[in-house]
Design an enzyme around this catalytic site. Sequence first.
Site, PDB file in Angstrom:
ATOM      1  N   GLY A   1      65.731   9.322  76.140  1.00 16.80           N
ATOM      2  CA  GLY A   1      65.083   8.547  76.298  1.00 16.80           C
ATOM      3  C   GLY A   1      65.238   7.003  75.069  1.00 16.80           C
TER       4      GLY A   1
ATOM      5  N   ARG B   1      68.811  11.453  81.274  1.00 19.44           N
ATOM      6  CA  ARG B   1      68.844  12.592  81.447  1.00 19.44           C
ATOM      7  C   ARG B   1      68.912  13.414  82.496  1.00 19.44           C
ATOM      8  NH1 ARG B   1      64.507  11.877  76.922  1.00 19.44           N
ATOM      9  NH2 ARG B   1      62.625  10.511  77.720  1.00 19.44           N
TER      10      ARG B   1
ATOM     11  N   ASP C   1      67.349  16.547  70.091  1.00 19.17           N
ATOM     12  CA  ASP C   1      67.482  17.411  69.644  1.00 19.17           C
ATOM     13  C   ASP C   1      67.799  17.213  70.698  1.00 19.17           C
ATOM     14  OD1 ASP C   1      64.910  17.106  70.528  1.00 19.17           O
ATOM     15  OD2 ASP C   1      64.953  19.441  70.340  1.00 19.17           O
TER      16      ASP C   1
ATOM     17  N   THR D   1      66.303   8.061  68.545  1.00 21.13           N
ATOM     18  CA  THR D   1      64.332   8.455  69.376  1.00 21.13           C
ATOM     19  C   THR D   1      63.276   8.101  68.576  1.00 21.13           C
ATOM     20  OG1 THR D   1      62.737  10.203  70.185  1.00 21.13           O
ATOM     21  CG2 THR D   1      64.346  10.950  68.688  1.00 21.13           C
TER      22      THR D   1
ATOM     23  N   ASP E   1      60.894   8.993  68.606  1.00 18.57           N
ATOM     24  CA  ASP E   1      59.858  10.463  67.915  1.00 18.57           C
ATOM     25  C   ASP E   1      59.854  10.950  66.850  1.00 18.57           C
ATOM     26  OD1 ASP E   1      58.966   9.604  70.437  1.00 18.57           O
ATOM     27  OD2 ASP E   1      60.446  11.356  71.842  1.00 18.57           O
TER      28      ASP E   1
ATOM     29  N   ASP F   1      61.072  12.682  65.359  1.00 19.90           N
ATOM     30  CA  ASP F   1      60.969  14.733  65.363  1.00 19.90           C
ATOM     31  C   ASP F   1      62.091  15.648  65.596  1.00 19.90           C
ATOM     32  OD1 ASP F   1      61.700  14.140  68.308  1.00 19.90           O
ATOM     33  OD2 ASP F   1      60.998  14.484  69.112  1.00 19.90           O
TER      34      ASP F   1
ATOM     35  N   ARG G   1      56.006  12.357  72.149  1.00 16.93           N
ATOM     36  CA  ARG G   1      56.016  13.916  73.148  1.00 16.93           C
ATOM     37  C   ARG G   1      55.026  14.190  72.914  1.00 16.93           C
ATOM     38  NH1 ARG G   1      59.692  15.043  77.203  1.00 16.93           N
ATOM     39  NH2 ARG G   1      61.196  12.857  76.458  1.00 16.93           N
TER      40      ARG G   1
HETATM   41  O1  F6P Z   1      61.411  10.899  73.613  1.00 16.63           O
HETATM   42  C1  F6P Z   1      60.779   9.460  73.698  1.00 16.63           C
HETATM   43  C2  F6P Z   1      59.705   9.141  74.897  1.00 16.63           C
HETATM   44  O2  F6P Z   1      59.372   8.472  74.848  1.00 16.63           O
HETATM   45  C3  F6P Z   1      58.842  10.291  74.556  1.00 16.63           C
HETATM   46  O3  F6P Z   1      58.040   9.918  73.512  1.00 16.63           O
HETATM   47  C4  F6P Z   1      57.402  10.320  76.116  1.00 16.63           C
HETATM   48  O4  F6P Z   1      57.192  11.242  76.039  1.00 16.63           O
HETATM   49  C5  F6P Z   1      59.104  10.292  76.781  1.00 16.63           C
HETATM   50  O5  F6P Z   1      60.443   9.118  75.962  1.00 16.63           O
HETATM   51  C6  F6P Z   1      59.087   9.861  78.391  1.00 16.63           C
HETATM   52  O6  F6P Z   1      60.075   9.761  79.041  1.00 16.63           O
HETATM   53  P1  F6P Z   1      59.639   8.564  80.211  1.00 16.63           P
HETATM   54  O7  F6P Z   1      60.967   7.187  79.657  1.00 16.63           O
HETATM   55  O8  F6P Z   1      61.630   9.683  80.667  1.00 16.63           O
HETATM   56  O9  F6P Z   1      59.293   9.166  80.713  1.00 16.63           O
END
Ligand code: F6P
Length: 327
Positions: free
Chosen positions: A15, A76, A107, A130, A132, A134, A176
Amino acid sequence: MSTKISKIGILTSGGDAPGMNAAIRAVVRTGLFHGLEVYGIMRGYQGLIEDEISVLNSRSVANIIQRGGTILKTARCKDFFEYEGRKKAYENLKKRGIGGLVVIGGDGSFRGAAQFAKEFKISCIGIAGTIDKDIQGTDYTIGFDTAVNTAVEAIDKVRDTMEAHDRIFIIEVMGRDAGYIALHSGIATGAENILIPEIKTNIDDIATSLQKKGKRKKLVNLIVVAEGDDFGGAEEIQKILIKKLPKAEIRVCILGHIQRGGAPSCLDRLIASRMGYYAIQCFLEGRKNVFVGIHNDKMNYTPLESAIKSKGHICDEWLKIVKVLAS
Ligand code: F6P
C-alpha cells in the site's frame, strides 16, 4: 567508499503511504551524492519482474517531497512469491550490474526482500513505509502521521453533524489488523469508545455506556473502530447497536482510502528523509538485508527476515486515558 556496490535500484511496494516520495528523493539524492548510479523500478516487485527499470537523476526526484502517492507506483505482487518470479527479477538487476535494492514498504515487502537476498546475489535494504505503523523495530513508519491527521480532520467534521443531530457515529479507520490509527485518531478527537483488534471488544459494555450517557444527556457519542477489530467493522457494530438501542440514531462513516492520500505531514517528510539517507549509509557501511527504522530518535536496523507485525503492544496507559477522558 568501502562497498563494491556501485548501482542500486529502488522500488515502493504494498500500500502506498504519504512520504514515500520524500524517501525516494532522499535515497536518490544521497546515492548520487556518494557516486552511486540509481535505478527506479516501477510498480514494486511487479515492475522488477517485468523489467520496468530506468535510470534516475537528481531532477527525476525534483518537486516530489510534498506529494502523496509514489512516483514509482506500487503493487502487491503475487508473482514475487514464486521462485520463478524472483529469478526473473534478479536477471533484470544482474544485466544492469545492480547489486543493491532499496525496498520501501511494510513487513510483507521486507520478507519478500529477505527471501530474494537469500537466493540471489543482491543486497536489500528496507525503509519502513506503511500507514498502519505495524512493524516491530521502529517507532515510526512513513505515512502513519499523515494518515492519522487525515483521519482526525475527517472525524472533526463528522463530529459537527453528529452534534447537530444528537446522533451516535461509528467511524471506521484503516490499519489492517493493527489499531494504531484508531487509537491515535480516537484519542485526538475525543472519541467515547475506541475499538481495536488488540483488545477484545465487548459490545454489551458499549451499549450500556451509551445508554447511561443518553440518560445524562451526553449528546455526542463517537465510536472510532479499526477495520480489523475482532467484532467486525463499523457496519457490523451498527447492526448490533441498533438492536440494543432502538431509539438511538446511529450512523456509520468509513473513511477508507482518503487516509492513504494527500500531502505528507512534516513528520513524515522528516522521517522519510532520514530513513532514505541512512538506507544509503547501509550500503556504504556494508550493512546487508536490514530495514531502517527509528527507535528513541536513533536509527535502528532490523534484519529483514525478522520483520514482523507489531501487534498487541498497545500501551495500557493510553487505554486508561481513553476511559477517563470519555467519562
Ligand atoms: O496497509 C495499508 C492499508 O491501507 C491497510 O490499512 C488496509 O487494510 C489495506 O492497505 C488496504 O489495501 P488495498 O488498498 O489493497 O485495498
